[in-house]
Write a protein that holds these residues in place. Structure first.
Motif, PDB file in Angstrom:
ATOM      1  N   GLY A 179       0.810  -1.204   0.000  1.00  0.00           N
ATOM      2  CA  GLY A 179       0.000   0.000   0.000  1.00  0.00           C
ATOM      3  C   GLY A 179       0.848   1.260   0.000  1.00  0.00           C
ATOM      4  O   GLY A 179       2.052   1.240   0.275  1.00  0.00           O
ATOM      5  N   SER A 180       0.219   2.373  -0.316  1.00  0.00           N
ATOM      6  CA  SER A 180       0.947   3.640  -0.425  1.00  0.00           C
ATOM      7  C   SER A 180       1.578   4.072   0.884  1.00  0.00           C
ATOM      8  O   SER A 180       2.588   4.774   0.899  1.00  0.00           O
ATOM      9  CB  SER A 180      -0.006   4.732  -0.925  1.00  0.00           C
ATOM     10  N   ASN A 181       1.005   3.649   2.003  1.00  0.00           N
ATOM     11  CA  ASN A 181       1.550   3.997   3.317  1.00  0.00           C
ATOM     12  C   ASN A 181       2.311   2.845   3.962  1.00  0.00           C
ATOM     13  O   ASN A 181       2.687   2.929   5.137  1.00  0.00           O
ATOM     14  CB  ASN A 181       0.421   4.443   4.254  1.00  0.00           C
ATOM     15  N   GLY A 200      -7.993   2.229   3.457  1.00  0.00           N
ATOM     16  CA  GLY A 200      -7.412   1.887   4.743  1.00  0.00           C
ATOM     17  C   GLY A 200      -7.474   0.453   5.183  1.00  0.00           C
ATOM     18  O   GLY A 200      -7.055   0.148   6.291  1.00  0.00           O
ATOM     19  N   GLY A 201      -8.011  -0.467   4.366  1.00  0.00           N
ATOM     20  CA  GLY A 201      -8.057  -1.864   4.767  1.00  0.00           C
ATOM     21  C   GLY A 201      -6.671  -2.469   4.859  1.00  0.00           C
ATOM     22  O   GLY A 201      -5.779  -2.138   4.081  1.00  0.00           O
ATOM     23  N   LEU A 202      -6.482  -3.379   5.831  1.00  0.00           N
ATOM     24  CA  LEU A 202      -5.169  -3.964   6.057  1.00  0.00           C
ATOM     25  C   LEU A 202      -5.036  -5.391   5.531  1.00  0.00           C
ATOM     26  O   LEU A 202      -3.919  -5.871   5.340  1.00  0.00           O
ATOM     27  CB  LEU A 202      -4.834  -3.962   7.551  1.00  0.00           C
ATOM     28  N   TYR A 203      -6.131  -6.110   5.307  1.00  0.00           N
ATOM     29  CA  TYR A 203      -6.040  -7.496   4.847  1.00  0.00           C
ATOM     30  C   TYR A 203      -7.253  -7.841   4.007  1.00  0.00           C
ATOM     31  O   TYR A 203      -8.297  -7.180   4.071  1.00  0.00           O
ATOM     32  CB  TYR A 203      -5.921  -8.463   6.033  1.00  0.00           C
ATOM     33  N   ASN A 204      -7.120  -8.890   3.212  1.00  0.00           N
ATOM     34  CA  ASN A 204      -8.167  -9.304   2.281  1.00  0.00           C
ATOM     35  C   ASN A 204      -9.150 -10.244   2.982  1.00  0.00           C
ATOM     36  O   ASN A 204      -8.807 -11.381   3.302  1.00  0.00           O
ATOM     37  CB  ASN A 204      -7.530 -10.007   1.071  1.00  0.00           C
ATOM     38  N   ARG A 205     -10.364  -9.800   3.172  1.00  0.00           N
ATOM     39  CA  ARG A 205     -11.343 -10.533   3.973  1.00  0.00           C
ATOM     40  C   ARG A 205     -11.754 -11.864   3.340  1.00  0.00           C
ATOM     41  O   ARG A 205     -12.122 -12.812   4.053  1.00  0.00           O
ATOM     42  CB  ARG A 205     -12.586  -9.659   4.184  1.00  0.00           C
ATOM     43  N   ASN A 206     -11.711 -11.966   2.025  1.00  0.00           N
ATOM     44  CA  ASN A 206     -12.145 -13.212   1.389  1.00  0.00           C
ATOM     45  C   ASN A 206     -10.982 -13.957   0.734  1.00  0.00           C
ATOM     46  O   ASN A 206     -11.154 -14.696  -0.223  1.00  0.00           O
ATOM     47  CB  ASN A 206     -13.264 -12.961   0.372  1.00  0.00           C
ATOM     48  N   GLY A 207      -9.778 -13.798   1.292  1.00  0.00           N
ATOM     49  CA  GLY A 207      -8.614 -14.496   0.769  1.00  0.00           C
ATOM     50  C   GLY A 207      -8.335 -15.796   1.499  1.00  0.00           C
ATOM     51  O   GLY A 207      -8.725 -15.977   2.660  1.00  0.00           O
ATOM     52  N   ARG A 208      -7.662 -16.716   0.839  1.00  0.00           N
ATOM     53  CA  ARG A 208      -7.249 -17.981   1.425  1.00  0.00           C
ATOM     54  C   ARG A 208      -6.442 -17.701   2.699  1.00  0.00           C
ATOM     55  O   ARG A 208      -5.517 -16.884   2.715  1.00  0.00           O
ATOM     56  CB  ARG A 208      -6.385 -18.741   0.406  1.00  0.00           C
ATOM     57  N   GLY A 209      -6.785 -18.387   3.784  1.00  0.00           N
ATOM     58  CA  GLY A 209      -6.122 -18.165   5.059  1.00  0.00           C
ATOM     59  C   GLY A 209      -4.806 -18.925   5.182  1.00  0.00           C
ATOM     60  O   GLY A 209      -4.676 -20.052   4.707  1.00  0.00           O
TER      61      GLY A 209
END
Length: 657
Positions: A450-452, A539-548
């Motif tokens: 991310g940009s930040n 501002g999201g930090l992680y992918n909610r529907n991604g493989r864990g």
């Protein structure tokens, strides 16, 4: 934007010279949707001369890719009537090969457009057509124009176009054409040496003492010996004189790191006297790789892997898959940052020519090229394809970050992990040692996205759903092997168990319930995004529907190791993976004794039966300016489902067909 009159004139002349695209044709690929080329990396240069000869590959559409997950579950889910009925390699090739209709339709199109049948080579696995043609021929065939494109930082030159066209009736039968939007190598300028960005170097520190009684469990919180690991997971050593199957060696992958026999012998002599000096892995050396090496050159990763595995499986053997010659394994080509493709080639001959996701064979930039013409001591033989068989279980302690490689590269490899699972191969991969972040300095100061530089960075190949990720745990100071472990977290070295959620692959069905329960009962409280789109979500930090990540865990710190002749402590999930893999290899051995087969992909069974694992409920995996995720009851993105309880796992898997 202002345009000069000369530039405008050049544009008009080019348009006037270009042949009109027939109404029967459509754009098949266009640069603005390509993974590889962006304006910041590749600069368009001169038109190619019309008589320049291009190596053309037509990637043919594979059959049944969408059915792969269903077929893998059919042989892997414990409730399936076909559990354990793994496929042969020939069956896998046949299921995914292009249809006869595709072969006939595409060949007829090429022949009718001047590419004679005798010029066309058809790969052994039926996945692509190849032929050489002049730039003029290919431009006429695809109604396009070819230019040189120069990489702004590496100096690579490739032949490519902005877009190309094919007849409408052809489009459904081809995956891609190269060179097209995906370029074909022309040349590159000399560049400085750079180390490949591999994850696999264990955390290392001075040992506080050498245990005087190697069977004692009193100091396992300080120095983890084979006796400590055996006590943690309730597994006794094998009878060193037992008869074992010659077809059940534990495979261990290594790249750019080499074991020393002297280190193994020192370890055996001090900790496992029932293992004779000279015991060594079966060498499956790939594309000029060499091992073992002298003590002075010994790598910490390789020494660690074998010194953890042997006490758990001996007299079973290990098999070393050592990849690539010294030139590539030491990172002398800064562009060759890819990983695993030469390994896949060697254990699956069809992979050398397998097409999927716009990629056929090894990547012309990211992968080593053999024969190696760059170095006088490089491997001069042909690329090794199908020269070794995969073992029933393979442990891998290397990887990168998802951001390090193009999506198509990872997707095609994920297909290969699936194919290996169909054939009964169990793959265990270390989840990473940087918590929810990436390797420091990789893309940003802290390795985050991310940009930040605040977005969590998932790991590769861990995000692929068709392998088993192993996170790390630790016996905290003052604790014993009879108490629950905690998630490994060493603030001094910055090492913690890799975990999180993929930005590329969705949650697989076998994991859906566990991940859903985690979010409903233990929501981490961070803002999140979906579908891997972290740049447009505010501002999201992680992918909610991604493989864990990970799936399971095992001890990963303070291992007693001999490296380069010295006794030291090492840590890393690169130790956790061979521990878990060794236990599965022991179980496969017991199954073979009673006439059963290998286990293949174990995740569906473990997620269906988490009671065979020790749930870890303490610890975090910090990164990206956060404490990361927390280990909680049930599955979590720190230690997965937990650590092995060998007797329970053995009972479960022995009860399956």
């Amino acid at each position: 934007m202002r345009v000069s009159s000369s530039a405008l004139l050049a544009t008009l002349l080019a348009v006037a010279a270009a042949k009109p695209v027939p109404e029967t044709h459509v754009v098949h690929e266009k640069r603005d949707v390509a993974h590889r080329f962006t304006t910041s990396r590749w600069v368009k240069r001169d038109r190619l001369e019309k008589d320049t000869v291009l190596p053309v590959r037509v990637g043919l559409k594979q059959q049944n890719l969408h059915n792969g997950a269903e077929w893998l579950m059919d042989v892997s889910h414990p409730q399936s009537p076909n559990f354990g009925r793994h496929w042969t390699q020939d069956e896998v090739i046949a299921k995914f090969s292009p249809s006869n209709e595709t072969l006939t339709t595409v060949r007829d199109w090429l022949v009718k457009n001047g590419i004679s049948d005798r010029r066309i080579t058809h790969s052994d696995n039926k996945a692509w057509f190849a032929f050489d043609a002049t730039t003029e021929e290919v431009e006429d065939l695809l109604h396009t124009q070819y230019h040189e494109f120069e990489h702004s930082s590496t100096g690579n030159y490739v032949a490519a176009c902005d877009q190309y066209h094919v007849p409408k009736h052809i489009q459904e039968h081809i995956d891609f054409i190269s060179p097209g939007v995906k370029g074909a190598n022309l040349r590159k300028r000399d560049s400085k040496k750079a180390k490949r960005g591999l994850r696999g170097s264990p955390a290392r520190k001075q040992a506080p003492f050498m245990p005087k009684n190697v069977s004692s469990l009193a100091t396992c919180d300080q120095v983890v010996t084979p006796a400590c690991i055996q006590a943690l997971y309730k597994i006794a050593p094998n009878d060193p004189h037992a008869k074992v199957s010659p077809n059940n060696s534990l495979g261990i992958f290594e790249e750019g790191d080499f074991y020393a026999q002297g280190d193994l012998d020192r370890f055996f002599g001090n900790f496992t006297p029932y293992i004779p000096n000279g015991t060594h892995p079966i060498p499956n050396l790939i594309d000029g790789a060499k091992a073992p090496v002298s003590l002075q050159l010994a790598g910490g990763e390789s020494d660690l892997d074998f010194q953890l595995a042997y006490p758990l499986i001996y007299p079973q053997t290990t098999t070393l898959y050592q990849t690539d010659d010294i030139y590539y394994s030491f990172g002398n080509d800064p562009n060759a940052t890819g990983l695993f493709n030469t390994f896949f080639d060697a254990i699956d001959g069809s992979y050398c020519t397998y097409s999927a996701f716009g990629e056929t064979g090894n990547d012309p930039v990211l992968d080593p090229k053999y024969p190696n013409t760059h170095a006088s001591n490089g491997y001069k033989g042909a690329l090794q394809c199908g020269v070794y068989k995969p073992t029933n279980v393979i442990s891998i302690s290397y990887g990168e970050q998802e951001q390090d490689l193009p999506a198509y590269y990872q997707q095609r490899q994920c297909n290969e992990w699936l194919k290996l699972g169909l054939q009964g191969v169990s793959i265990f991969v270390a989840s990473g040692d940087t918590g929810v972040g990436g390797i420091r300095g990789d893309g940003s100061v802290n390795g985050c996205l991310g940009s930040n530089a605040t977005v969590f960075s998932p790991t590769h190949p861990n995000s692929c759903p068709w392998l088993t990720n192993v996170g790390g745990t630790k016996i905290y100071p003052g604790r014993s092997v009879y108490e629950p472990e905690s998630a490994v977290n060493d603030p001094e070295s910055g090492y913690s168990s890799g975990g999180g959620f993929s930005n590329l692959f969705d949650i697989p069905d076998y994991q859906a319930s566990a991940v859903s329960t985690y979010f409903s009962a233990h929501d981490p409280g961070y803002k999140y995004y979906r579908n891997g789109q972290y740049n447009s979500t505010g501002g999201g930090l992680y992918n909610r529907n991604g493989r864990g990540i990970p799936d399971v865990a095992a001890n990963g710190d303070n291992f007693a190791v001999f490296n380069a002749g010295r006794f030291i402590l090492e840590g890393g999930t690169s130790g956790s993976a061979p521990i878990f893999a060794s236990l599965i290899n022991r179980i496969v051995e017991e199954r073979i004794k009673v006439g059963k087969g290998a286990l293949g992909f174990v995740n569906p069974t473990l997620y269906e039966h988490p009671e065979v694992l020790n749930d870890i409920v303490n610890g975090t995996n910090p990164g990206c300016g956060t404490k990361g995720f927390s280990a909680v009851k049930g599955w979590d993105p720190v230690t997965g489902l937990g650590t092995p309880d060998y007797p329970k796992m053995l009972d479960l898997f022995m009860g399956l067909p």
